[in-house]
Design a protein around this motif. Structure first.
Motif, mmCIF file in Angstrom:
data_model
loop_
_atom_site.group_PDB
_atom_site.id
_atom_site.type_symbol
_atom_site.label_atom_id
_atom_site.label_comp_id
_atom_site.label_asym_id
_atom_site.label_seq_id
_atom_site.Cartn_x
_atom_site.Cartn_y
_atom_site.Cartn_z
ATOM 1 N N PRO A 25 0.823 -1.211 0.000
ATOM 2 C CA PRO A 25 0.000 0.000 0.000
ATOM 3 C C PRO A 25 0.855 1.259 0.000
ATOM 4 O O PRO A 25 1.945 1.288 0.565
ATOM 5 N N ALA A 26 0.330 2.284 -0.654
ATOM 6 C CA ALA A 26 1.006 3.576 -0.667
ATOM 7 C C ALA A 26 0.519 4.382 0.536
ATOM 8 O O ALA A 26 -0.664 4.364 0.862
ATOM 9 N N THR A 27 1.412 5.068 1.197
ATOM 10 C CA THR A 27 1.032 5.906 2.333
ATOM 11 C C THR A 27 0.589 7.270 1.820
ATOM 12 O O THR A 27 1.280 7.901 1.032
ATOM 13 N N THR A 28 -0.590 7.676 2.264
ATOM 14 C CA THR A 28 -1.147 8.976 1.914
ATOM 15 C C THR A 28 -1.073 9.873 3.139
ATOM 16 O O THR A 28 -1.489 9.461 4.231
ATOM 17 N N HIS A 29 -0.565 11.085 2.982
ATOM 18 C CA HIS A 29 -0.527 12.063 4.079
ATOM 19 C C HIS A 29 -1.559 13.148 3.803
ATOM 20 O O HIS A 29 -1.590 13.722 2.718
ATOM 21 N N LEU A 30 -2.418 13.395 4.776
ATOM 22 C CA LEU A 30 -3.406 14.474 4.698
ATOM 23 C C LEU A 30 -3.231 15.378 5.910
ATOM 24 O O LEU A 30 -3.044 14.891 7.020
ATOM 25 N N ARG A 31 -3.313 16.680 5.709
ATOM 26 C CA ARG A 31 -3.327 17.628 6.825
ATOM 27 C C ARG A 31 -4.575 18.472 6.703
ATOM 28 O O ARG A 31 -4.881 19.003 5.641
ATOM 29 N N PHE A 32 -5.298 18.581 7.801
ATOM 30 C CA PHE A 32 -6.474 19.441 7.858
ATOM 31 C C PHE A 32 -6.645 19.908 9.296
ATOM 32 O O PHE A 32 -5.933 19.460 10.201
ATOM 33 N N TYR A 33 -7.582 20.819 9.491
ATOM 34 C CA TYR A 33 -7.813 21.422 10.806
ATOM 35 C C TYR A 33 -9.261 21.199 11.204
ATOM 36 O O TYR A 33 -10.175 21.369 10.396
ATOM 37 N N MET A 34 -9.462 20.812 12.456
ATOM 38 C CA MET A 34 -10.785 20.539 12.998
ATOM 39 C C MET A 34 -11.178 21.686 13.923
ATOM 40 O O MET A 34 -10.441 22.014 14.850
ATOM 41 N N SER A 84 -10.909 29.582 6.206
ATOM 42 C CA SER A 84 -10.223 28.633 5.323
ATOM 43 C C SER A 84 -11.254 27.721 4.654
ATOM 44 O O SER A 84 -12.291 27.400 5.258
ATOM 45 N N PRO A 85 -11.002 27.273 3.424
ATOM 46 C CA PRO A 85 -11.966 26.401 2.730
ATOM 47 C C PRO A 85 -12.270 25.122 3.518
ATOM 48 O O PRO A 85 -11.364 24.464 4.036
ATOM 49 N N VAL A 86 -13.553 24.785 3.593
ATOM 50 C CA VAL A 86 -14.007 23.573 4.279
ATOM 51 C C VAL A 86 -13.801 22.375 3.355
ATOM 52 O O VAL A 86 -14.198 22.413 2.188
ATOM 53 N N VAL A 87 -13.168 21.316 3.874
ATOM 54 C CA VAL A 87 -12.955 20.090 3.094
ATOM 55 C C VAL A 87 -13.811 18.933 3.607
ATOM 56 O O VAL A 87 -13.897 17.895 2.966
ATOM 57 N N GLY A 88 -14.437 19.113 4.782
ATOM 58 C CA GLY A 88 -15.261 18.039 5.318
ATOM 59 C C GLY A 88 -15.758 18.339 6.707
ATOM 60 O O GLY A 88 -15.723 19.485 7.171
ATOM 61 N N ARG A 89 -16.234 17.265 7.375
ATOM 62 C CA ARG A 89 -16.781 17.370 8.726
ATOM 63 C C ARG A 89 -16.239 16.213 9.559
ATOM 64 O O ARG A 89 -16.100 15.094 9.049
ATOM 65 N N VAL A 111 -15.343 12.971 7.411
ATOM 66 C CA VAL A 111 -16.101 12.845 6.168
ATOM 67 C C VAL A 111 -15.698 13.982 5.232
ATOM 68 O O VAL A 111 -15.883 15.151 5.566
ATOM 69 N N PHE A 112 -15.149 13.633 4.080
ATOM 70 C CA PHE A 112 -14.677 14.648 3.138
ATOM 71 C C PHE A 112 -15.804 15.029 2.186
ATOM 72 O O PHE A 112 -16.448 14.166 1.578
ATOM 73 N N THR A 113 -16.044 16.340 2.072
ATOM 74 C CA THR A 113 -17.164 16.858 1.277
ATOM 75 C C THR A 113 -16.703 17.742 0.122
ATOM 76 O O THR A 113 -17.540 18.298 -0.589
ATOM 77 N N ALA A 114 -15.403 17.882 -0.053
ATOM 78 C CA ALA A 114 -14.874 18.728 -1.129
ATOM 79 C C ALA A 114 -13.495 18.219 -1.522
ATOM 80 O O ALA A 114 -12.842 17.490 -0.772
ATOM 81 N N GLY A 115 -13.076 18.604 -2.706
ATOM 82 C CA GLY A 115 -11.721 18.289 -3.151
ATOM 83 C C GLY A 115 -11.555 16.870 -3.634
ATOM 84 O O GLY A 115 -12.512 16.147 -3.910
ATOM 85 N N LYS A 116 -10.332 16.462 -3.702
ATOM 86 C CA LYS A 116 -9.928 15.173 -4.266
ATOM 87 C C LYS A 116 -10.574 13.971 -3.553
ATOM 88 O O LYS A 116 -10.824 12.946 -4.166
ATOM 89 N N HIS A 117 -10.840 14.106 -2.254
ATOM 90 C CA HIS A 117 -11.366 12.982 -1.470
ATOM 91 C C HIS A 117 -12.859 13.102 -1.182
ATOM 92 O O HIS A 117 -13.389 12.391 -0.318
#
Length: 177
Positions: A25-34, A84-89, A111-117
């Motif tokens: 498996p490839a490791t995916t790194h995501l950074r976001f703010y809650m 900042s743009p919302v990417v999810g909840r 839960v991603f609601t925008a963008g690539k995911h």
């Protein structure tokens, strides 16, 4: 003769290594703010609501009690700012699960609601020792692009307001899909 025999042993080993590398498996790194908003204001509705009130006060904490449970529907954004743009909840709950420490049981779906995911989700179930600088969130699954995901998240408090109990948390997810 020894060279031909060596090649017969080496070639299958190289093929096996290539196959293992191809399916790893490839490791995916995501950074976001809650954005955990306990106390609403004019610009931000509450996104964390206490649904159960515990009975035992926590040491050195006049607001929270052992057993307090909050249902959450927190915004996930690209950056730490409220604009900042919302990417999810982050949807789920946290529970004050220790009588002696500032530690939560966190169960949430990112839960991603925008963008690539968009349309995908990551499920976490973790102990969150909220006063620690860095906390680890085990990934217990996912859906969409993250179906069958394993991995972990690193959670850091970016900002915390002790008066309102509102917080912005930086989350770095490291996923194997």
């Amino acid at each position: 003769m020894a060279t031909k025999h060596s090649m017969q042993l080496i070639l299958p080993a190289l093929v096996a290594l290539a196959l293992v590398a191809a399916v790893a498996p490839a490791t995916t790194h995501l950074r976001f703010y809650m954005h955990d908003i306990v106390t609403a204001d004019a610009s931000s509705p509450a996104t964390a609501v206490r649904v159960v009130r515990g009975v035992a006060p926590l040491p050195n904490d006049p607001t929270n009690r052992f057993g307090d449970m909050y249902a959450i529907d927190d915004a996930l954004t690209e950056g730490p700012g409220a604009s900042s743009p919302v990417v999810g909840r982050a949807q789920g709950y946290y529970l004050f699960a220790s009588r002696t420490d500032a530690a939560l049981l966190l169960s949430a779906n990112m839960v991603f609601t925008a963008g690539k995911h968009n349309g995908s989700a990551i499920a976490v179930f973790a102990r969150d020792a909220i006063l620690d600088t860095v906390r680890e969130l085990p990934v217990v699954g996912g859906s969409g692009a993250f179906r069958g995901a394993t991995g972990y998240g690193l959670l850091r408090t970016h900002t915390f307001n002790a008066t309102s109990n509102n917080a912005v948390l930086q989350i770095d997810m490291y996923l194997d899909v």
